[in-house]
Structure formats: C-alpha cells, structure tokens
Design a protein around this motif. Sequence first.
Motif, short mmCIF file in Angstrom:
data_model
loop_
_atom_site.label_atom_id
_atom_site.label_comp_id
_atom_site.label_asym_id
_atom_site.label_seq_id
_atom_site.Cartn_x
_atom_site.Cartn_y
_atom_site.Cartn_z
N TYR A 61 -9.28 10.26 -9.82
CA TYR A 61 -10.05 9.85 -8.84
C TYR A 61 -8.51 9.04 -7.91
O TYR A 61 -7.50 8.58 -8.30
CB TYR A 61 -10.82 8.47 -9.05
N PHE A 62 -9.29 8.65 -7.15
CA PHE A 62 -7.81 8.32 -5.64
C PHE A 62 -8.62 7.27 -4.99
O PHE A 62 -9.76 7.21 -4.59
CB PHE A 62 -6.98 9.04 -5.90
N GLY A 63 -8.03 6.56 -3.80
CA GLY A 63 -8.53 6.19 -2.88
C GLY A 63 -7.54 4.79 -2.34
O GLY A 63 -6.36 4.67 -3.15
N PRO A 64 -8.31 3.54 -1.32
CA PRO A 64 -6.98 2.89 -0.76
C PRO A 64 -7.33 1.03 -1.25
O PRO A 64 -8.85 0.85 -2.14
CB PRO A 64 -8.15 2.57 0.74
N ASN A 65 -6.63 0.54 -1.51
CA ASN A 65 -7.36 -0.95 -1.98
C ASN A 65 -5.90 -2.05 -0.53
O ASN A 65 -4.75 -1.66 -0.45
CB ASN A 65 -6.67 -1.11 -3.55
N ILE A 66 -6.76 -3.56 -1.10
CA ILE A 66 -6.16 -4.12 -0.66
C ILE A 66 -5.72 -5.33 -1.62
O ILE A 66 -6.36 -5.30 -1.98
CB ILE A 66 -6.88 -5.06 0.28
N LEU A 67 -4.36 -6.11 -1.82
CA LEU A 67 -3.88 -6.87 -2.79
C LEU A 67 -3.39 -8.20 -1.59
O LEU A 67 -3.10 -8.36 -0.94
CB LEU A 67 -2.64 -6.53 -3.43
N PHE A 68 -3.94 -9.43 -2.83
CA PHE A 68 -4.65 -10.81 -2.49
C PHE A 68 -2.83 -11.35 -3.15
O PHE A 68 -3.17 -11.57 -4.43
CB PHE A 68 -5.14 -11.72 -2.06
N SER A 69 -1.55 -11.84 -2.49
CA SER A 69 -1.15 -12.76 -2.92
C SER A 69 -0.60 -13.58 -2.26
O SER A 69 -0.51 -14.39 -1.13
CB SER A 69 0.42 -11.93 -3.61
N ASP A 70 0.67 -14.76 -3.43
CA ASP A 70 1.05 -15.31 -2.75
C ASP A 70 1.76 -15.34 -1.40
O ASP A 70 2.61 -15.94 -0.62
CB ASP A 70 2.20 -16.63 -3.13
N HIS A 71 2.16 -13.68 -1.85
CA HIS A 71 3.05 -12.98 -0.26
C HIS A 71 2.48 -13.06 1.27
O HIS A 71 2.87 -12.71 1.77
CB HIS A 71 4.38 -12.04 -0.72
N GLY A 72 1.29 -12.80 1.22
CA GLY A 72 -0.01 -13.08 1.39
C GLY A 72 -0.59 -10.96 1.59
O GLY A 72 -0.85 -11.17 0.38
N VAL A 73 -1.17 -10.83 2.83
CA VAL A 73 -2.07 -9.82 2.20
C VAL A 73 -1.28 -8.50 2.24
O VAL A 73 -0.38 -8.24 3.18
CB VAL A 73 -2.30 -9.49 2.77
#
Length: 239
Positions: A61-73
């Motif tokens: 499977y595949f897809g989009p993702n969004i990540l959050f960290s101290d560096h931002g989005v």
Amino acid sequence: MTVNRIMKIIIAAAVAIFLCSGNAFAQFAQPIPSDKDTSIVFEPSMDLRQKAGTKFDKTSYFGPNILFSDHGVALGIFYNYAITQDMYLATQLFIGGAHNTDEYELWDPEAYDYRVPNKVNRLYQMPVSAGLKYNLFSSFMSKKLQPYLSAGGGFDVIMATPYSKEFFSAFGDAMTYIRPLWYFGVGIDIASGRSAINFNMTYYHIPFGDKGLESIKNKPITNFGGVFLGLAYAFSLGE
C-alpha cells in the motif's frame, strides 16, 4: 472473542437458519413424501477465514502523510511492499523546513517587515528512507487494529539559502548537503476495507557533523532529526 470467531458464528447461524427455513418450506409445499434427496450441502468456494480479515492481509500500500516535529510541519509520501503478512519493506520521502525551536518573527522597523532576529539561513530538508515494518500481535488481534514497529536508514538532503536575500532569489545561492540518517518508530494502522489511517511516532537521528549548520547566528543545528509525529492515509494496492 476475536473477529474471526464472531464471523464464523454469524455465518454458521445464517446457514442454519437458511437450512431450517428451506426444509420447512419444502415440507409445507410438498406434503406427499418423495424419494428424492432434498438435503442441501453447503460448500463455500473459499476458506471463510479469509473473509474475516481486511484488504491489508499481505497487501502492499501507499499514500500521503504529514509529520510534526520541533522543526515544524513536513509533507511526504510512502510506499510499503508486503514481504509477508506481517512484514513490509517500508519506504518514505518527506519535505519540510528545519530551524531552532526559539525562532520567532518580530517587527523590524528598518526593513518594514516581520523578520527573525539574528537568522542567517533558511533551512530545508528532504529525508529519504527505507526499512522494515513489522506487525505486532497479529495472531490474536483484529487486522483492523494493527500496532507495529519500524526501523531503517537512508539519507537526508539538506539545503541552506541566505536569509538576507528575498525568498525566491535566495535559491540562486543555495548550498546543498547530504547526510546519513537512521530511525526507529512505533505506530498503529486502523484499517477499513481497502484503506487505513495510520498514526506513528518516529525518532530520526540525522547528525550534520562538524560544527553543524546555522539557522540562527552562533546557534548551529547539529542534529536535523528528533521525534516526529506522523499521520498518514494508506491505499491498498491489492485486489
């Protein structure tokens, strides 16, 4: 009681009701005894246990993702190739910024604009990674709720553009660096039919080396990794 067992009980009950109702109707419609065999043999065309899972049973499977960290989005895409029902070759690419945690824009009356004090570089990064993802407790947990562990490595493309120049024109003086990375993470897939929502927490170690790279003057960043919280939507590539 597992989902597989519940499905078996439901199917068995439905078959029993169907058989009983069929025999009752046959007796009502044909009161005269017959020498013909009216028994019904239920032979499923496939193992019913296969129907109790989800489309993510040994499916890539595949897809989009969004990540959050101290560096931002950061935004990215991923692709997981099924090696076995519980193990995947996991690949991912995402793009985001990088900065110190104490960077805030303040009004600069000389520039007549909002600026970050003492900032020398705009920093961007594009981590590319590959590793293994292993599903946990699959022997007794529902396939619709699947925790997992993941680990792997790769490289990070880091770009620095001078903050003193206008945003787009600064890319003409961009400096690019490539650094190794490795990661370890945990997460959970919540599947529904041919898709799933994924929540994960991953620690990336991306050492820059030397004295680091400055975003703020005299505050170089030496590790472009850290803890990343991810949210993804997966599409099954199976039938």
